[in-house]
Design a protein around this motif. Structure first.
Motif, PDB file in Angstrom:
ATOM      1  N   ASP A 270      -8.498  11.185  -6.761  1.00 31.49           N
ATOM      2  CA  ASP A 270      -8.641  10.249  -6.973  1.00 31.49           C
ATOM      3  C   ASP A 270      -8.030   9.427  -5.629  1.00 31.49           C
ATOM      4  O   ASP A 270      -7.140   8.881  -5.111  1.00 31.49           O
ATOM      5  CB  ASP A 270      -7.907   9.057  -8.075  1.00 31.49           C
TER       6      ASP A 270
ATOM      7  N   VAL B 220      -3.829   5.528  -1.792  1.00 33.36           N
ATOM      8  CA  VAL B 220      -5.195   3.937  -2.007  1.00 33.36           C
ATOM      9  C   VAL B 220      -5.103   3.479  -0.187  1.00 33.36           C
ATOM     10  O   VAL B 220      -4.799   3.437   0.544  1.00 33.36           O
ATOM     11  CB  VAL B 220      -3.403   2.979  -2.565  1.00 33.36           C
TER      12      VAL B 220
ATOM     13  N   ASP C  32       0.569   6.195  -6.935  1.00 34.40           N
ATOM     14  CA  ASP C  32      -0.702   7.429  -7.437  1.00 34.40           C
ATOM     15  C   ASP C  32      -1.164   8.507  -6.169  1.00 34.40           C
ATOM     16  O   ASP C  32      -2.396   8.763  -6.331  1.00 34.40           O
ATOM     17  CB  ASP C  32      -1.353   5.792  -6.743  1.00 34.40           C
TER      18      ASP C  32
ATOM     19  N   SER D  60       0.460  -1.263   0.053  1.00 37.81           N
ATOM     20  CA  SER D  60       0.597  -0.262   0.260  1.00 37.81           C
ATOM     21  C   SER D  60       1.183   1.405   0.148  1.00 37.81           C
ATOM     22  O   SER D  60       0.544   1.729  -0.666  1.00 37.81           O
ATOM     23  CB  SER D  60      -0.781  -0.118   0.970  1.00 37.81           C
TER      24      SER D  60
ATOM     25  N   HIS E  97      -7.029   5.117  -4.904  1.00 38.20           N
ATOM     26  CA  HIS E  97      -7.210   3.613  -5.660  1.00 38.20           C
ATOM     27  C   HIS E  97      -7.347   2.728  -4.780  1.00 38.20           C
ATOM     28  O   HIS E  97      -7.311   3.497  -3.474  1.00 38.20           O
ATOM     29  CB  HIS E  97      -5.954   3.715  -6.137  1.00 38.20           C
TER      30      HIS E  97
ATOM     31  N   GLN F 179       2.106   1.616  -3.361  1.00 36.58           N
ATOM     32  CA  GLN F 179       1.368   1.578  -4.531  1.00 36.58           C
ATOM     33  C   GLN F 179       1.166   3.537  -4.120  1.00 36.58           C
ATOM     34  O   GLN F 179       0.602   4.307  -5.413  1.00 36.58           O
ATOM     35  CB  GLN F 179      -0.307   1.829  -4.448  1.00 36.58           C
TER      36      GLN F 179
END
Length: 230
Positions: free
Chosen positions: A190, A122, A119, A112, A192, A115
């Motif tokens: 966003d 998350v 990104d 996690s 994820h 990511q």
């Protein structure tokens, strides 16, 4: 690297339930100490619990710092209090985790974090197995598609600057979210989803301890087998 403030453990006593003679929160902290991607851990807690829990922590002799932070009236305030101790200049990502989810794996923590670095935001989550109904009081309005629904877990991991901005905007707007992801969603950013595990349970009732003891014994057996094989 990353820091991990535990969710608003100051608002309840669930984290002090004993699992193999240790508080649940101690088991949870051990997982984050074991992650090479975590530099420091902050635990939000009621002021009156700090001295006794600090004494318990000191017996662990952790290899990295664990700081106790006075919690707020709810999860959002408690995590906000932890964020005031974290600088985006020296902390790339923040991992927020429920103190009463002791069966998260180090691999899940690490994945996690990786990511989130890519990104920005998350969360761990799992798909529901039951049919989901939307209701008004006791009357069903509709049946929701399970393909479009996940059950949120923790860790929830974010770039530090993004999470701080989300908390600042929520305070400005008077917005209270149910988790950190909802604050980032409120920004229009966003978030994820990374597949979690049905073993990553949140211990909320004494009855949950029966399953927790089963998972703990399985973990202990796996560690014993690994040690014997190594």
């Amino acid at each position: 690297m990353g820091k991990a403030p535990a969710e608003h453990s100051g608002m309840s006593r669930k984290q002090f339930m004993l699992l193999d003679d240790d508080p649940v929160a101690i088991h949870t902290i051990r997982k984050f100490v074991a992650s090479r991607k975590i530099d420091a851990i902050l635990v939000a807690m009621r002021a009156e619990d700090m001295a006794s829990f600090r004494e318990r922590l000191d017996r662990e002799q952790y290899s990295k710092p664990v700081e106790l932070v006075e919690g707020g009236r709810n999860r959002q305030e408690s995590v906000a209090n932890c964020l005031t101790r974290i600088s985006e200049n020296d902390t790339e990502v923040v991992s927020v985790h429920d103190a009463v989810r002791p069966f998260v794996t180090v691999a899940q923590i690490d994945e996690s974090i990786d990511q989130a670095k890519r990104d920005g935001a998350v969360i761990l989550a799992i798909p529901p197995v039951d049919t989901i109904k939307q209701v008004s009081r006791t009357v069903i309005n509709s049946t929701l598609s399970r393909e479009r629904i996940v059950l949120a877990q923790t860790p929830q991991v974010f770039r530090t600057a993004l999470l701080k901005r989300a908390f600042a905007q929520a305070e400005q707007d008077g917005f209270t979210g149910t988790d950190e992801a909802s604050l980032v969603e409120h920004l229009g950013e966003d978030v994820h989803v990374l597949m979690g595990s049905d073993r990553n349970i949140k211990i909320t009732r004494p009855s949950d301890m029966a399953l927790a003891r089963l998972f703990f014994e399985e973990e202990r057996q796996q560690l014993a087998e690994m040690s014997a094989g190594g």
